[in-house]
Design a protein around this motif. Structure first.
Motif, PDB file in Angstrom:
ATOM      1  N   GLN A  10       0.808  -1.217   0.000  1.00  0.00           N
ATOM      2  CA  GLN A  10       0.000   0.000   0.000  1.00  0.00           C
ATOM      3  C   GLN A  10       0.841   1.267   0.000  1.00  0.00           C
ATOM      4  OE1 GLN A  10      -2.864  -0.298   3.178  1.00  0.00           O
ATOM      5  NE2 GLN A  10      -3.993  -1.934   2.145  1.00  0.00           N
ATOM      6  N   ALA A  11       2.081   1.187   0.463  1.00  0.00           N
ATOM      7  CA  ALA A  11       2.975   2.345   0.452  1.00  0.00           C
ATOM      8  C   ALA A  11       3.619   2.556  -0.922  1.00  0.00           C
ATOM      9  CB  ALA A  11       4.060   2.171   1.513  1.00  0.00           C
ATOM     10  N   GLY A  12       3.330   1.663  -1.872  1.00  0.00           N
ATOM     11  CA  GLY A  12       3.888   1.781  -3.208  1.00  0.00           C
ATOM     12  C   GLY A  12       5.267   1.178  -3.362  1.00  0.00           C
ATOM     13  N   GLU A  13       5.706   0.419  -2.367  1.00  0.00           N
ATOM     14  CA  GLU A  13       7.026  -0.219  -2.418  1.00  0.00           C
ATOM     15  C   GLU A  13       6.915  -1.572  -3.128  1.00  0.00           C
ATOM     16  OE1 GLU A  13       8.588   1.373   1.893  1.00  0.00           O
ATOM     17  OE2 GLU A  13       7.252  -0.351   1.816  1.00  0.00           O
ATOM     18  N   GLU A  14       7.881  -1.845  -3.998  1.00  0.00           N
ATOM     19  CA  GLU A  14       7.900  -3.132  -4.696  1.00  0.00           C
ATOM     20  C   GLU A  14       8.241  -4.241  -3.708  1.00  0.00           C
ATOM     21  OE1 GLU A  14       9.412  -3.939  -8.940  1.00  0.00           O
ATOM     22  OE2 GLU A  14      11.058  -4.581  -7.618  1.00  0.00           O
ATOM     23  N   ILE A  15       7.381  -5.243  -3.628  1.00  0.00           N
ATOM     24  CA  ILE A  15       7.598  -6.362  -2.709  1.00  0.00           C
ATOM     25  C   ILE A  15       7.787  -7.694  -3.450  1.00  0.00           C
ATOM     26  CG2 ILE A  15       6.479  -5.293  -0.730  1.00  0.00           C
ATOM     27  CD1 ILE A  15       4.615  -7.869  -2.768  1.00  0.00           C
ATOM     28  N   ALA A  16       7.560  -7.676  -4.764  1.00  0.00           N
ATOM     29  CA  ALA A  16       7.712  -8.900  -5.560  1.00  0.00           C
ATOM     30  C   ALA A  16       8.000  -8.505  -7.003  1.00  0.00           C
ATOM     31  CB  ALA A  16       6.456  -9.745  -5.483  1.00  0.00           C
ATOM     32  N   TYR A  17       8.765  -9.354  -7.695  1.00  0.00           N
ATOM     33  CA  TYR A  17       9.100  -9.071  -9.091  1.00  0.00           C
ATOM     34  C   TYR A  17       9.325 -10.380  -9.827  1.00  0.00           C
ATOM     35  CZ  TYR A  17      11.574  -7.290 -13.187  1.00  0.00           C
ATOM     36  OH  TYR A  17      11.959  -7.002 -14.469  1.00  0.00           O
ATOM     37  N   ALA A  18       8.766 -10.464 -11.031  1.00  0.00           N
ATOM     38  CA  ALA A  18       9.012 -11.611 -11.907  1.00  0.00           C
ATOM     39  C   ALA A  18       9.266 -11.077 -13.316  1.00  0.00           C
ATOM     40  CB  ALA A  18       7.824 -12.564 -11.901  1.00  0.00           C
ATOM     41  N   ARG A  19      10.269 -11.614 -13.973  1.00  0.00           N
ATOM     42  CA  ARG A  19      10.663 -11.166 -15.313  1.00  0.00           C
ATOM     43  C   ARG A  19      10.693 -12.354 -16.245  1.00  0.00           C
ATOM     44  NH1 ARG A  19      11.161  -8.826 -19.805  1.00  0.00           N
ATOM     45  NH2 ARG A  19      13.163  -8.209 -20.619  1.00  0.00           N
ATOM     46  N   PHE A  20      10.025 -12.199 -17.383  1.00  0.00           N
ATOM     47  CA  PHE A  20      10.007 -13.231 -18.409  1.00  0.00           C
ATOM     48  C   PHE A  20      10.281 -12.566 -19.752  1.00  0.00           C
ATOM     49  CE2 PHE A  20       6.941 -14.297 -15.123  1.00  0.00           C
ATOM     50  CZ  PHE A  20       7.243 -15.615 -14.813  1.00  0.00           C
ATOM     51  N   SER A  21      11.129 -13.184 -20.576  1.00  0.00           N
ATOM     52  CA  SER A  21      11.349 -12.652 -21.920  1.00  0.00           C
ATOM     53  C   SER A  21      10.065 -12.820 -22.723  1.00  0.00           C
ATOM     54  CB  SER A  21      12.508 -13.391 -22.604  1.00  0.00           C
ATOM     55  OG  SER A  21      12.172 -14.751 -22.797  1.00  0.00           O
ATOM     56  N   MET A  22       9.952 -12.084 -23.822  1.00  0.00           N
ATOM     57  CA  MET A  22       8.700 -12.099 -24.585  1.00  0.00           C
ATOM     58  C   MET A  22       8.380 -13.479 -25.152  1.00  0.00           C
ATOM     59  SD  MET A  22       9.561 -10.012 -28.018  1.00  0.00           S
ATOM     60  CE  MET A  22      10.727 -10.584 -29.218  1.00  0.00           C
ATOM     61  N   GLY A  23       9.359 -14.322 -25.342  1.00  0.00           N
ATOM     62  CA  GLY A  23       9.114 -15.651 -25.890  1.00  0.00           C
ATOM     63  C   GLY A  23       8.993 -16.738 -24.842  1.00  0.00           C
ATOM     64  N   ASN A  24       9.022 -16.360 -23.580  1.00  0.00           N
ATOM     65  CA  ASN A  24       8.994 -17.348 -22.506  1.00  0.00           C
ATOM     66  C   ASN A  24       7.546 -17.672 -22.129  1.00  0.00           C
ATOM     67  OD1 ASN A  24       9.155 -18.819 -20.125  1.00  0.00           O
ATOM     68  ND2 ASN A  24      10.850 -17.621 -19.299  1.00  0.00           N
ATOM     69  N   TYR A  25       7.113 -18.859 -22.480  1.00  0.00           N
ATOM     70  CA  TYR A  25       5.738 -19.288 -22.229  1.00  0.00           C
ATOM     71  C   TYR A  25       5.404 -19.324 -20.740  1.00  0.00           C
ATOM     72  CZ  TYR A  25       1.477 -22.015 -22.257  1.00  0.00           C
ATOM     73  OH  TYR A  25       0.198 -22.423 -22.066  1.00  0.00           O
ATOM     74  N   ASN A  26       6.385 -19.436 -19.888  1.00  0.00           N
ATOM     75  CA  ASN A  26       6.122 -19.541 -18.452  1.00  0.00           C
ATOM     76  C   ASN A  26       5.473 -18.273 -17.878  1.00  0.00           C
ATOM     77  OD1 ASN A  26       7.118 -22.167 -18.328  1.00  0.00           O
ATOM     78  ND2 ASN A  26       9.204 -21.418 -18.111  1.00  0.00           N
ATOM     79  N   ALA A  27       5.571 -17.153 -18.576  1.00  0.00           N
ATOM     80  CA  ALA A  27       4.859 -15.945 -18.140  1.00  0.00           C
ATOM     81  C   ALA A  27       3.363 -16.212 -18.091  1.00  0.00           C
ATOM     82  CB  ALA A  27       5.150 -14.790 -19.091  1.00  0.00           C
ATOM     83  N   PHE A  28       2.873 -16.995 -19.036  1.00  0.00           N
ATOM     84  CA  PHE A  28       1.442 -17.284 -19.094  1.00  0.00           C
ATOM     85  C   PHE A  28       0.968 -18.072 -17.877  1.00  0.00           C
ATOM     86  CE2 PHE A  28       2.831 -17.085 -23.623  1.00  0.00           C
ATOM     87  CZ  PHE A  28       2.300 -15.831 -23.881  1.00  0.00           C
ATOM     88  N   ILE A  29       1.874 -18.807 -17.274  1.00  0.00           N
ATOM     89  CA  ILE A  29       1.521 -19.541 -16.052  1.00  0.00           C
ATOM     90  C   ILE A  29       1.168 -18.563 -14.943  1.00  0.00           C
ATOM     91  CG2 ILE A  29       2.440 -21.023 -14.212  1.00  0.00           C
ATOM     92  CD1 ILE A  29       4.103 -22.442 -16.408  1.00  0.00           C
ATOM     93  N   LEU A  30       1.983 -17.527 -14.762  1.00  0.00           N
ATOM     94  CA  LEU A  30       1.718 -16.551 -13.711  1.00  0.00           C
ATOM     95  C   LEU A  30       0.432 -15.772 -13.995  1.00  0.00           C
ATOM     96  CD1 LEU A  30       2.466 -15.319 -11.040  1.00  0.00           C
ATOM     97  CD2 LEU A  30       4.083 -13.830 -12.228  1.00  0.00           C
TER      98      LEU A  30
END
Length: 109
Positions: A10-30
């Motif tokens: 709620q304070a606007g602080e990043e608490i989680a991050y996930a990065r997937f390249s545009m061709g990485n199908y695993n992004a669709f899982i998230l």
């Protein structure tokens, strides 16, 4: 291009991050676990944000555990090995924040 998905408190602080390249199908899982396919713009996120309740994050975590968090023979050279860990960490951090604050914000970039 790629999928940069961030969780915020709620304070606007990043608490989680996930990065997937545009061709990485695993992004669709998230996206799928979060029931957030409308924020998937194909090669990246839509640039939009949404708030998720404790119940939504618990459901995402439970679905992850049922579908993906099984003992398997993945090694560090398997692409899903690293992504499985980052998805797990992302969901846990967002769930923890949602439990503390009542909800968590997620940006889909």
């Amino acid at each position: 291009m790629g999928h940069d998905i961030s969780g915020y408190n709620q304070a606007g602080e990043e608490i989680a991050y996930a990065r997937f390249s545009m061709g990485n199908y695993n992004a669709f899982i998230l996206y799928s676990l979060l029931d957030a396919n409308k924020f998937n713009a194909g090669v990246s996120g839509s640039g939009e944000s949404s708030n998720f309740t404790v119940q939504q994050m618990e459901e995402a975590w439970n679905n992850y555990n049922q579908q993906y968090n099984k003992e398997d023979s993945l090694t560090e050279t398997d692409i899903f090995y690293w992504d499985k860990n980052q998805i797990s960490e992302f969901l846990l951090n967002c769930l923890e924040t949602a439990k503390k604050e009542g909800s968590v914000g997620v940006y889909f970039g």
